[in-house]
Design a protein around this motif. Structure first.
Motif, PDB file in Angstrom:
ATOM      1  N   ARG A 136      22.152  42.566  25.672  1.00 51.21           N
ATOM      2  CA  ARG A 136      20.867  42.551  26.569  1.00 51.21           C
ATOM      3  C   ARG A 136      21.049  43.307  28.043  1.00 51.21           C
ATOM      4  N   GLU A 153      20.686  46.765  27.107  1.00 52.39           N
ATOM      5  CA  GLU A 153      19.174  47.148  26.980  1.00 52.39           C
ATOM      6  C   GLU A 153      18.621  47.129  28.326  1.00 52.39           C
ATOM      7  N   GLY A 202       7.261  36.729  28.644  1.00 55.00           N
ATOM      8  CA  GLY A 202       8.476  36.771  29.459  1.00 55.00           C
ATOM      9  C   GLY A 202       9.891  36.949  28.793  1.00 55.00           C
ATOM     10  N   PHE A 203       9.804  37.666  27.536  1.00 51.70           N
ATOM     11  CA  PHE A 203      11.033  37.548  27.091  1.00 51.70           C
ATOM     12  C   PHE A 203      12.005  38.552  27.452  1.00 51.70           C
ATOM     13  N   ARG A 204      11.554  39.645  27.985  1.00 49.87           N
ATOM     14  CA  ARG A 204      12.176  40.720  28.559  1.00 49.87           C
ATOM     15  C   ARG A 204      12.819  40.262  29.950  1.00 49.87           C
ATOM     16  N   PHE A 213      12.864  37.033  31.679  1.00 45.29           N
ATOM     17  CA  PHE A 213      12.813  35.874  32.230  1.00 45.29           C
ATOM     18  C   PHE A 213      13.992  35.374  33.161  1.00 45.29           C
ATOM     19  N   GLU A 214      15.199  35.977  32.973  1.00 42.28           N
ATOM     20  CA  GLU A 214      16.357  35.759  33.666  1.00 42.28           C
ATOM     21  C   GLU A 214      16.417  36.994  34.876  1.00 42.28           C
ATOM     22  N   ARG A 254       4.713  43.937  27.441  1.00 42.26           N
ATOM     23  CA  ARG A 254       5.956  43.320  27.471  1.00 42.26           C
ATOM     24  C   ARG A 254       7.088  44.437  27.408  1.00 42.26           C
ATOM     25  N   GLU A 255       7.141  45.183  26.540  1.00 40.72           N
ATOM     26  CA  GLU A 255       8.179  46.438  26.285  1.00 40.72           C
ATOM     27  C   GLU A 255       7.813  47.439  27.079  1.00 40.72           C
ATOM     28  N   THR A 298      17.226  29.401  32.378  1.00 37.03           N
ATOM     29  CA  THR A 298      17.217  30.463  31.399  1.00 37.03           C
ATOM     30  C   THR A 298      17.879  30.713  30.528  1.00 37.03           C
ATOM     31  N   PHE A 316      16.107  28.829  27.839  1.00 37.95           N
ATOM     32  CA  PHE A 316      14.930  29.451  27.424  1.00 37.95           C
ATOM     33  C   PHE A 316      15.494  30.491  26.503  1.00 37.95           C
ATOM     34  N   ILE A 374      14.054  30.866  22.440  1.00 37.07           N
ATOM     35  CA  ILE A 374      13.720  32.040  21.696  1.00 37.07           C
ATOM     36  C   ILE A 374      14.710  32.209  20.586  1.00 37.07           C
ATOM     37  N   GLN A 425      15.923  41.091  21.452  1.00 33.55           N
ATOM     38  CA  GLN A 425      15.988  41.170  22.992  1.00 33.55           C
ATOM     39  C   GLN A 425      17.482  41.390  23.464  1.00 33.55           C
ATOM     40  N   GLY A 426      18.272  41.393  22.552  1.00 35.17           N
ATOM     41  CA  GLY A 426      19.658  41.654  22.814  1.00 35.17           C
ATOM     42  C   GLY A 426      20.195  40.208  23.283  1.00 35.17           C
ATOM     43  N   LEU A 427      19.611  39.140  23.074  1.00 37.71           N
ATOM     44  CA  LEU A 427      20.317  37.599  23.498  1.00 37.71           C
ATOM     45  C   LEU A 427      21.655  37.516  22.606  1.00 37.71           C
ATOM     46  N   PRO A 428      22.526  36.790  23.302  1.00 38.54           N
ATOM     47  CA  PRO A 428      23.732  36.545  22.739  1.00 38.54           C
ATOM     48  C   PRO A 428      23.709  35.353  21.577  1.00 38.54           C
TER      49      PRO A 428
END
Lengths: 515, 369
Positions: A340, A343, A371-373, A375-376, A428-429, B230, B233, B237, B248-251
């Motif tokens: 992430r 990216e 919000g996936f991209r 949110f944090e 989003r993207e 987050t 969240f 996901i 999304q590259g999430l761990p």
């Protein structure tokens, strides 16, 4: 009224094309009218094309003809007589058959075995010697043939499709529905198969109703065409009398797709570089081998290929979902593993195929999915507490910008139509700065308007300096968008050329692995 | 022209306000319907046995919720159930079905009992948190291993957690009957009784131990973590679609291991309170089935930590009434397990209706046409 159903063996001997006609066929699902008093006529021995966007009612119509659905009202005439079809088996007995978009053959069995087991009257003990003699006699009477003793999995896609059609003839079907029969074929294979079908129609052995959205195939092979839009019959006629523009106008009605975005002059440094990548494919048996692939800023590189030749695996490698056994992947010169942080820092965005399946959490809301991209993200840093208000406002802005049709941003994204899911994911993207955009089949199953809009967004991203890698099974899409075309076959990149110099037959040969 | 816009605006906003509610209504209505179906099916079962279902449910109400005394009994049972349900619900938000909370409870209890024996002379202020921490740690390691096995070795988490629960119980039996056994425990092998100073007492004004308050806080904390941070969240996901999370590259691996470990830590804490507030030492009574009832609670609550609270109270009340029902109606002691089984089958069957009861689509029917 009901004639006794002919036994399969007897029907195999029957000759002569069957004509069908629907009279005011209407199909309602609850309050939704999928088909609204559609009347079409397929004369015996004609090759009839059925055109329409997604959701126009093409599938509903053929399902009513084949007895999968029972029409709410309206009649089906077979050879001019009342042809009430109770179920698909009844349709088969009446000589109606259907060839599906995807193969329905058993890969491990030979062509002969596939033909015999598809019969309704297979004996408990099959005398293969006798069956093979009968099949050879059958094949000899056909205008084209396939090797009978070859296992199906060793056949090329075009051979399989020919076998599907032969199977229908073998089963005594004299009216065939072809559902997008060329979607898994190379252009050459498609021309060959459809040429044979046209010859069968001309000889009076068969009538065909072909669902398609490729105008080229309609003009090249069909005699007549019927166009559906939103469940209504909006036009029909002899193909000879209609131009592509006429057919497009009927399909789209008043709506006009966005004009294709102009291609701006760009030149940039390489953004994505793959060197010597090796990985296993889905089956674990074959290797994906990408020796070198680079995408520059402001360039769209299109990867053409027939489905299942490693495109999905390449996408998984690029998204970090598939482990590689060798090679390097770099973005802006830095090693890249699609975490992430990378990216975000390197501004890499993805648009996988079937976005609801691969890029969304179907039961989460539109706002959350958008919000996936982000949110944090809090400026350059990250936040711990979620900010639902900010997320909703961002979603509302993007939904408005990208014209996503939804009741509310709080609705689950699975409730949206395919085009709107794709718009939401695209919003989003593409939000914010994008340096690298990796896309797979972005317009699969979408209607004209959505397709035009999504393609122009992709072109706009390119013009703004993004490097775009576009994998698509739709050659037209690649030729429209790409600056450079690569062909992928058997897990390798086998051909490369500038889009301006691309020659469809050459590309087709490489796609089929025959060059 | 502008008048028309003003008229339509409020109607649209009312609908927009209703849509999120409608989206969630299914989450309440389906489990409720399953619960009622389970009760009804069990009533039929009672009729076949020649018992009066009305008497049964009246007794359950009286013994579970009818009086102050029955509430005390119910609440005391609720504490471990809440924590056991979290052990299912937290990993479930990542799409994992972990059913081995019983193992973490048992090991948490043994850890607490063992540490209690060692730390007997220490001040309570240091020893008690150490015991709780140890219990949570072993529970977290145990269930976290389930998540790790899944991510790194592709082992199915449901089967792994269930089998590890059997291993945990066997391990407890070995420790309690062997190295950790208190020589004075003759009939029922146990660890040494905890020093009085290390016991967890009752909350002032209730005759219910502090474990209940901790369990409530754990539920609220888990809800906040999942719904308001987050981190939560990201987990949602991954639970909603792991492919999307990967793109999304999430761990995903870290999330899975972390959330399973967190669930296991909750169950480990349940074991700690069972030992230090209820039994006073670790013994075979730790494997009382709270871990399994916790599965039912989490599924009924649709893995929403806040909904776990009322559901756990309901199930705790039903369990608390078990003794009375057995005596008054002469029913076998497996009765409550049968009832839970009926409810569980109903809740699993109700999953197939998910998405069919789509009020959102119904509300937006006009716009789609």
């Amino acid at each position: 009224m009901n004639a006794p159903a002919l036994p399969e063996a007897a029907s195999r001997v029957r000759r002569g094309a069957v004509g069908i006609e629907t009279v005011g066929m209407t199909m309602r699902f609850g309050s939704f009218t999928a088909l609204d008093a559609v009347s079409i006529k397929v004369r015996p021995g004609s090759f009839h094309a059925l055109l329409g966007e997604n959701g126009a009612g093409k599938s509903t119509l053929v399902k009513c003809i084949m007895g999968f659905y029972h029409a709410t009202s309206g009649d089906l005439l077979i050879d001019g007589f009342d042809g009430h079809v109770r179920d698909p088996r009844d349709a088969h007995a009446k000589g109606l058959g259907m060839v599906y978009q995807h193969f329905t053959l058993v890969p491990a069995l030979t062509a002969a075995e596939n033909l015999v087991i598809s019969r309704a009257d297979v004996p408990a003990v099959v005398d293969w010697a006798e069956e093979l003699t009968a099949l050879r006699a059958f094949m000899d009477a056909m205008p084209f043939r396939v090797p009978l003793t070859e296992p199906v999995h060793r056949m090329a896609a075009g051979e399989k499709q020919k076998l599907e059609i032969l199977k229908q003839l073998y089963l005594g079907r004299r009216f065939l529905i072809l559902d997008e029969p060329t979607s898994v074929l190379t252009p050459d294979e498609a021309d060959e198969v459809l040429g044979h079908v046209k010859a069968l129609c001309a000889s009076g052995a068969l009538s065909v109703l072909m669902i398609t959205h490729k105008f080229r195939e309609v003009t090249a092979f069909a005699d007549e065409v019927t166009v559906l839009r939103r469940g209504r019959h909006v036009g029909s006629g002899l193909v000879a009398d209609l131009s592509h523009a006429d057919m497009a106008a009927m399909m789209m009605g008043d709506a006009r797709p966005a004009a294709p975005a102009a291609r701006a002059e760009t030149s940039g440094a390489p953004v994505l570089e793959l060197v010597g990548i090796r990985a296993r494919d889905r089956s674990g048996l074959k290797e994906i081998a990408i020796d070198g692939l680079s995408v520059r800023a402001g360039e769209i590189v299109g990867i053409a290929g027939i489905s299942g030749n490693g495109q999905m695996e390449l996408m998984e490698i690029l998204t970090g979902q598939r482990a590689t056994s060798a090679g390097t992947m770099r973005v802006h010169g830095a090693p890249y593993r699609a975490t992430r942080g990378e990216e975000r820092r390197l501004k890499v965005r993805y648009l996988p195929e079937e976005p609801l399946h691969n890029a969304c959490a179907p039961r989460m809301s539109v706002a959350e999915n958008i919000g996936f991209r982000s949110f944090e993200a809090a400026g350059a840093g990250t936040r711990f507490w979620l900010a639902p208000g900010e997320m909703r406002r961002r979603a509302e802005r993007l939904v408005a910008d990208y014209k996503v049709k939804t009741t509310s941003v709080e609705a689950p994204i699975a409730a949206l139509s395919g085009g709107n899911v794709q718009r939401a994911v695209l919003s989003r993207e593409l939000d914010g700065e994008v340096d690298l955009l990796i896309i797979s089949n972005p317009c699969f199953g979408l209607d004209f308007i959505a397709v035009a809009e999504i393609r122009s967004r992709i072109m706009a991203a390119r013009n703004a300096g993004a490097a775009v890698l576009l994998m698509s099974e739709d050659l037209d899409e690649i030729l429209e968008l790409a600056d450079r075309v690569l062909v992928m076959s058997e897990g390798r990149i086998v051909y490369e050329c500038a889009a301006a110099e691309a020659d469809i037959p050459t590309l087709g040969r490489h796609m089929g692995g025959h060059a | 022209m502008s008048a028309g816009v003003e008229i339509t605006a409020p109607a649209r906003s009312a609908r927009a306000w209703l849509v999120p509610l409608a989206g969630r209504a299914e989450g309440v209505l389906l489990p409720l319907a399953a619960l009622v179906t389970g009760f009804a099916a069990f009533a039929l079962f009672l009729v076949l046995l020649g018992k009066n279902p009305w008497t049964f449910y009246t007794l359950v109400y009286q013994a579970g919720f009818g009086t102050g005394f029955s509430w005390t009994n119910t609440l005391a049972r609720a504490a471990p159930l809440l924590l056991a349900a979290l052990c299912v619900a937290i990993p479930a938000r990542l799409g994992l079905v972990v059913i081995g909370g019983e193992g973490a409870i048992v090991l948490g209890g043994v850890m607490a009992g063992g540490l209690g024996a060692v730390l007997g002379g220490w001040p309570a202020l240091i020893a008690m948190p150490l015991m709780a921490l140890g219990a949570a740690l072993i529970g977290g390691l145990w269930i976290g291993a389930v998540g790790a096995l899944r991510q790194w070795r592709g082992v199915n988490e449901t089967i792994a957690s269930l089998l590890m629960a059997y291993i945990a119980i066997a391990l407890m039996n070995h420790l309690v009957e062997g190295p950790l056994r208190d020589a004075a425990s003759l009939n029922k092998p146990s660890t040494a009784p905890l020093a009085e100073a290390l016991r967890v007492g009752d909350m002032p004004g209730f005759s219910v131990h502090w474990g209940l308050a901790v369990a409530f806080l754990a539920c609220i904390g888990a809800w906040v973590l999942i719904e308001r941070t987050t981190l939560g969240f990201s987990a949602r996901i991954a639970g909603g679609n792991v492919r999307a999370a990967q793109v999304q590259g999430l761990p995903v691996t870290k999330l899975v291991v972390g959330f399973t470990a967190l669930g296991g830590a909750c169950a480990g804490l349940a074991g700690y309170f069972e030992v230090s507030a209820v039994h006073g030492s670790a013994n075979a009574s730790l494997a009382a089935g709270y871990g399994y009832t916790g599965i039912l609670i989490a599924f009924l609550a649709r893995h929403n930590p806040l909904a776990i609270i009322p559901v756990a109270l309901l199930l705790a009340g039903i369990e608390a009434s078990s003794g009375l029902v057995q005596r008054r109606m002469e029913l076998p002691d497996a009765t409550m397990t049968v009832l839970q089984g009926f409810i569980f089958v109903a809740i699993l069957a109700s999953e197939t209706f998910t998405g069919r009861l789509d009020l959102t689509r119904w509300l937006s029917r006009g716009e789609r046409a």
